[in-house]
Design a protein around this motif. Structure first.
Motif, PDB file in Angstrom:
ATOM      1  N   GLY A 221       0.917  -1.286  -0.188  1.00  0.00           N
ATOM      2  CA  GLY A 221       0.064  -0.054  -0.106  1.00  0.00           C
ATOM      3  C   GLY A 221       0.930   1.255   0.160  1.00  0.00           C
ATOM      4  O   GLY A 221       0.430   2.342  -0.880  1.00  0.00           O
ATOM      5  N   LEU A 225       0.987   4.507  -2.634  1.00  0.00           N
ATOM      6  CA  LEU A 225       0.713   6.067  -2.047  1.00  0.00           C
ATOM      7  C   LEU A 225       2.011   6.846  -2.532  1.00  0.00           C
ATOM      8  O   LEU A 225       1.770   7.863  -3.064  1.00  0.00           O
ATOM      9  N   ALA A 439     -11.150  10.863  -5.561  1.00  0.00           N
ATOM     10  CA  ALA A 439     -10.943   9.609  -4.553  1.00  0.00           C
ATOM     11  C   ALA A 439      -9.538   9.393  -4.258  1.00  0.00           C
ATOM     12  O   ALA A 439      -9.049   9.020  -3.332  1.00  0.00           O
ATOM     13  N   GLY A 440      -8.732   9.511  -5.439  1.00  0.00           N
ATOM     14  CA  GLY A 440      -7.281   9.082  -5.385  1.00  0.00           C
ATOM     15  C   GLY A 440      -6.580  10.160  -4.416  1.00  0.00           C
ATOM     16  O   GLY A 440      -5.803   9.605  -3.615  1.00  0.00           O
ATOM     17  N   ILE A 443      -7.566   9.411  -0.721  1.00  0.00           N
ATOM     18  CA  ILE A 443      -6.835   8.265  -0.334  1.00  0.00           C
ATOM     19  C   ILE A 443      -5.469   8.757   0.125  1.00  0.00           C
ATOM     20  O   ILE A 443      -4.965   8.145   1.360  1.00  0.00           O
ATOM     21  N   SER A 447      -4.221   8.695   4.087  1.00  0.00           N
ATOM     22  CA  SER A 447      -3.236   7.619   4.423  1.00  0.00           C
ATOM     23  C   SER A 447      -1.926   8.248   4.825  1.00  0.00           C
ATOM     24  O   SER A 447      -1.145   7.504   5.401  1.00  0.00           O
TER      25      SER A 447
END
Ligand code: PHE
Length: 449
Positions: A221, A225, A439-440, A443, A447
């Motif tokens: 993940g 990112l 949305a990207g 996120i 995060s």
């Protein structure tokens, strides 16, 4: 002096001039310094593939959105957002998007110039024979010695800022565009020579494998990112830069086509930088995963040992310097545009004022490496604070605001016409800009907290 007051009607002299200036902004330390070391740390080609996806789905749409807003507003990012909010009957709170953009540009430039100064200092070292015979310890000492010396850092930060101020003071065509037309071809030539050297060295095969054989087991993940964040940074998004550049853009220029050109050039140059750096690293049995030290510590060891290394080192750090200069120029522009439009100052005076303010903040950033290394704010040095505040907060939030305004507040039909899209393609554009890209960004934002 009225010409200065109405400078927002200044325009790029041609599409080529605009493309080069925008590419100059995009191609910076991020491409030559950061991207290769991120590949090194994040598992090679798998990272590259995810990065490309992020560029296509998030970077490109936001780039187009910034240009579109800038071109419609015709002013600095703050006034542009205020104007667009008013004409579209939306809340003036949208002005915050412009404020955080220009603020982000100001904060980033202060420490970007310090790193640009490192590149200049290494150009000096290459010329002065400072890499000769360096081993790993010597290269480490060269770098830490520079960071420990505030006088040296201040000197090069000052030279770097003075160059930027000199260029931006000369205006959009005479300064920004002219610098891009000079520096970008030079950068291209240097890169071709360095990649050519890499092909001839024994490490090219290993470099290719490293860059292009994906290993999906390494994709976490965090890697996703990092790729998303970098897609943002490398296209100079979320700082009001592309909005400011769009404000000088002719109505006739095709935004999607131009964005595609800029994005492709940015990506090709980042990958080429990898093809210049990693062959040297592998041919000399050095560590490709050294992180931020890859360029300032690892490469000088190679330059110190191989035949013609001083010349190669000189070319490499000139490349890095040119890339940093054109990006720093673009960082100063939105601040200058703002000062020029909101105060009685003419362009030159506005540039000097904005430049001096940035230079002064940069001093606090460079002292983080030595005299003020113990001065911590929220547990971070000034340098790290500036970096984190911008990359984690201001950039994503500005980018989010830009894409949301462009996707939800502008008149749909006028956007469709402006982009020259048919109904089908436009619904793809809408899906991407209304949902996927925001949305990207969200996120990444949550995060990274
Ligand atoms: N896009 C530039 C790069 O890749 C970085 C940059 C960031 C430039 C912010 C301007 C503003 O290095």
């Amino acid at each position: 002096m009225t010409a200065n007051r109405t400078h927002s009607h200044a325009q790029w002299s041609s599409r080529l001039g605009f493309v080069l200036a925008a590419t100059g902004s995009a191609v910076g330390l991020g491409n030559i310094w950061k991207f290769p070391y991120m590949i090194g740390q994040s598992g090679g080609a798998a990272f590259v593939l995810i990065y490309l996806l992020c560029i296509a789905m998030i970077g490109l749409p936001i780039l187009v959105a910034e240009w579109m807003l800038g071109r419609r507003g015709q002013k600095n990012p703050i006034n542009t957002m205020s104007e667009l909010a008013r004409t579209h009957k939306r809340s003036q709170a949208w002005v915050l998007v412009g404020v955080s953009g220009v603020l982000g540009a100001f904060l980033i430039l202060s420490f970007y110039s310090v790193i640009g100064g490192w590149a200049l200092a290494y150009v000096g070292d290459a010329i002065g024979g400072g890499f000769r015979g360096l081993d790993a310890d010597g290269a480490g000492a060269l770098f830490t010695g520079m960071l420990a010396n505030p006088g040296v850092l201040l000197l090069w930060h000052t030279v770097f800022m003075a160059l930027i101020i000199g260029v931006v003071a000369m205006g959009v065509i005479g300064g920004l565009e002219r610098a891009a037309k000079l520096l970008m071809p030079a950068l291209g030539v240097l890169l071709v020579i360095l990649v050519g050297y890499g092909m001839a060295s024994g490490g090219f095969g290993a470099a290719l494998a490293y860059l292009f054989n994906p290993d999906w087991s390494l994709v976490t993940g965090e890697v996703v990112l990092a790729a998303l964040g970098h897609a943002f940074f490398t296209l100079s998004l979320g700082m009001g830069i592309m909005m400011a550049y769009g404000s000088y853009l002719d109505r006739k220029v095709d935004l999607l086509r131009t964005a595609r050109t800029v994005v492709i050039m940015d990506t090709v140059i980042a990958i080429a930088a990898g093809l210049a750096i990693f062959p040297i690293v592998f041919a000399n049995n050095l560590d490709p995963g050294a992180g931020p030290g890859l360029i300032f510590v690892t490469l000088p060891i190679a330059f110190g040992g191989i035949a013609g290394g001083a010349l190669l080192g000189l070319m490499f750090f000139l490349l890095l310097t040119f890339a940093a200069l054109t990006s720093a120029i673009s960082l100063l522009e939105p601040i200058v545009e703002l000062v020029e439009e909101r105060t009685p100052l003419n362009r030159r005076a506005a540039t000097v004022v904005a430049g001096l303010a940035t230079w002064a903040l940069g001093i606090a950033a460079l002292l983080s490496f030595n005299a003020w290394s113990e001065v911590l704010i929220f547990g971070l040095t000034v340098f790290d604070l500036l970096d984190q505040l911008t990359s984690k907060f201001l950039l994503p939030l500005t980018g989010l605001g830009v894409i949301l305004f462009a996707a939800w507040c502008l008149d749909k039909e006028s956007v469709r016409k402006e982009l020259g899209l048919g109904a089908g393609a436009f619904s793809v554009w809408q899906a991407v800009t209304r949902f996927i890209a925001p949305a990207g960004v969200l996120i990444v934002f949550f995060s990274s907290l």
